[in-house]
Scaffold this motif. Structure first.
Motif, mmCIF file in Angstrom:
data_model
loop_
_atom_site.group_PDB
_atom_site.id
_atom_site.type_symbol
_atom_site.label_atom_id
_atom_site.label_comp_id
_atom_site.label_asym_id
_atom_site.label_seq_id
_atom_site.Cartn_x
_atom_site.Cartn_y
_atom_site.Cartn_z
ATOM 1 N N CYS A 1 0.830 -1.207 0.000
ATOM 2 C CA CYS A 1 0.000 0.000 0.000
ATOM 3 C C CYS A 1 0.858 1.247 0.000
ATOM 4 N N HIS B 1 -9.073 2.122 -7.398
ATOM 5 C CA HIS B 1 -8.398 0.865 -7.072
ATOM 6 C C HIS B 1 -9.457 -0.174 -6.743
ATOM 7 N N GLN B 2 -9.346 -1.326 -7.370
ATOM 8 C CA GLN B 2 -10.329 -2.393 -7.166
ATOM 9 C C GLN B 2 -11.753 -1.877 -7.388
ATOM 10 N N LEU C 1 -5.747 2.904 0.999
ATOM 11 C CA LEU C 1 -5.426 1.571 0.502
ATOM 12 C C LEU C 1 -5.352 0.551 1.641
#
Length: 565
Positions: A154, A171-172, A211
């Protein structure tokens, strides 16, 4: 960052140095031990079966003392209704969070940039944990959901994202960058990073924290089935990330925040109230019965708002209501129509809204002055929000400074009322032909007073059929071209505005009579003698809140006064 080492050092050196501060803070948290002792049989015999609903009360940031008080109370109330409740706390695993405020750090230096949470963790996790522990309910911690390799990854990923691109980082399939940016701007108490020497370092830390939060919270939600997750505000880090993950996984979300009225709170389903209040359907209020009692109750309350006597927070002890002479001294000529403009705090809830006509409040403000500088037949009175200097987190980006950067000589028909001014905002706006707002809630009150309102941002009055909502710069200019208004709001428009104001102030704001105002931090404390005060049937407002969490019922409170029309 070696987080285990950081936590060990925190325990040995910094924790000792801050012991007195920690001790003082702990006294402000809810102490459940006396209540549990008096209500031992009720708590012990309270049955929570495996088949009952499982609720996660995700306080996360324990230093938000008001949140720990209310959320521990909710955990008890939900448990007394048979639910299985767990808590969630961060235990010094994030390098930045919404508990960090630059005002406590002073001037930033390299040494004060990593991690931001270092000065705060000792007064965050430990006192909140001690408050929750006597309840005997499971307390989930971030550290149990992470490993060192994941934290390192991260950190590495966060270092690759420039601060200027933070808001667009995904992200994701999650908009982590938006929450990280909002958190970093809140830390700086600014609306942008332009003048901050360490903006990249701080932005990287908030993205890293986002993150880490996403990694830990995804694991928690993957391994533990929750029927509903309850947490405060719903934005910033880590709460905003938790909300996004829950929505992606189809888990019900309930967010809350203290309301304006004393002893009242706003709860919302699915997302932060910053967004849900804008998209809330109108059917729940537009056809409500209306009569003299509702009218009087509303207008009496709106009158009290001028002095803040019924609210948690107000900005002037002695507001000045006779404003004419002061405005004349500023140069206002009352022979010409006046248009009011109300600002908000630049950094507050800096989220993306598709309906905004401008990318941010400063862009809207400059576009407005540009327009009025060419309309010599009108006068623009800009009231800068008092919370810039008197709010809980004073702004480090002042609206007046931003205006003077663009206009060293302010147009002669544009007048600024500084945040320090005791002039009553309401009294000034009553002298105006119309008022323009971006996201202030004052628009609700002004429309109920019969003053036309133009909305260019994410104000809660948007989409209610009350104000003039604009969604593009072109629409905004077209609406300004119609000024001054030749006709006031019609009686039907005013009635609609008052119905919504009543709905907003008396139905969406749910009373919890046992939350006693303190006038300090936290703004309230819980005043109950026994656990029975939190049991079903003891408090109509608490019953409604718990029903909303457990069954998805709307968070709309209809008091007995509502039936007397």
């Amino acid at each position: 960052m070696n987080y285990p080492l950081y936590r060990k050092l925190l325990k040995k050196s910094f924790l000792m140095r801050k012991f007195a501060r920690t001790l003082n803070a702990s006294f402000r948290y809810a102490d459940w031990r006396p209540l549990l002792q008096r209500g031992r049989s009720l708590w012990k015999n309270n049955e929570r079966h495996k088949e009952s609903l499982k609720i996660l009360v995700a306080t996360c940031v324990g230093s938000q003392i008001g949140s720990t008080i209310l959320e521990s109370m909710l955990a008890v109330a939900l448990s007394l209704r048979g639910s299985r409740v767990e808590f969630l706390l961060c235990d010094a695993m994030l390098p930045a969070c919404m508990g960090c405020e630059i005002g406590y750090l002073g001037k930033l230096t390299k040494g004060k940039c990593r991690p931001l949470t270092r000065p705060f963790c000792s007064t965050c996790f430990r006192p909140a944990f001690r408050s929750f522990k006597p309840l005997g309910l499971p307390i989930r911690c971030f550290s149990e959901l992470l490993n060192h390799h994941e934290i390192t990854m991260c950190h590495a990923l966060a270092q690759q994202v420039p601060a200027a691109q933070l808001g667009s980082f995904r992200h994701q399939e999650l908009d982590l960058g938006e929450q990280a940016r909002a958190g970093a701007l809140r830390f700086f108490a600014r609306g942008d990073f332009d003048e901050e020497e360490y903006s990249q370092e701080i932005a990287s830390q908030y993205l890293e924290a986002s993150l880490i939060s996403e990694t830990a919270l995804r694991r928690l939600l993957d391994t533990s089935h929750y029927d509903c997750v309850v947490f405060n505000h719903g934005i910033y880090v880590p709460q905003g990330i938790l909300g996004a993950l829950c929505r992606k996984k189809g888990i019900r979300v309930v967010n809350w925040n203290p309301a304006y009225r004393k002893q009242c709170f706003i709860f919302s389903h699915h997302d932060t109230y910053h967004r849900t209040m804008i998209s809330e359907p109108v059917h729940s209020w537009e056809n409500m019965a209306w009569g003299e009692k509702k009218e009087k109750r509303l207008m009496d309350y709106l009158a009290s708002r001028w002095r803040g006597t019924q609210d948690w927070i107000w900005f002037h002890e002695k507001p000045l209501f006779r404003v004419e002479d002061a405005l004349r001294r500023l140069g206002v000529d009352f022979s010409k129509p006046c248009i009011g403009l109300l600002t908000s705090v630049v950094w507050d809830a800096a989220l993306h809204y598709n309906s905004n006509a401008f990318p941010d409040m400063i862009s809207w403000l400059i576009a407005s002055i540009d327009y009025f500088s060419k309309r010599k037949d009108l006068q623009l009175i800009i009231r800068i929000h008092p919370a810039e200097i008197q709010g809980g987190l004073p702004s480090r980006q002042r609206v007046a400074d931003e205006i003077r950067k663009r206009y060293p000589a302010i147009p002669e028909n544009v007048f600024l009322i500084d945040p320090e001014s005791p002039l009553s905002t309401y009294a000034v706006m009553k002298r105006c032909n119309a008022v323009i707002i971006y996201n202030t809630k004052t628009g609700i009150e002004l429309a109920a007073m019969g003053i036309p309102v133009i909305v260019a941002g994410e104000a809660w009055i948007r989409n209610k059929g009350i104000a003039c909502d604009v969604s593009t710069p072109a629409e905004y200019i077209q609406e300004l071209d119609r000024l001054p208004r030749l006709n006031c709001m019609s009686s039907a428009e005013i009635l609609r505005a008052r119905k919504y104001a009543y709905h907003f102030f008396f139905r969406r704001m749910i009373p919890l009579e046992f939350m006693e105002p303190t006038g300090g931090n936290p703004p309230y404390r819980m005043r109950i003698e026994t656990l029975e005060a939190l049991a079903p049937g003891a408090s109509p407002g608490l019953d409604l809140i718990c029903d909303g969490i457990l069954s998805g019922k709307e968070f709309v409170f209809d008091s007995p006064e509502s039936d007397l029309e």
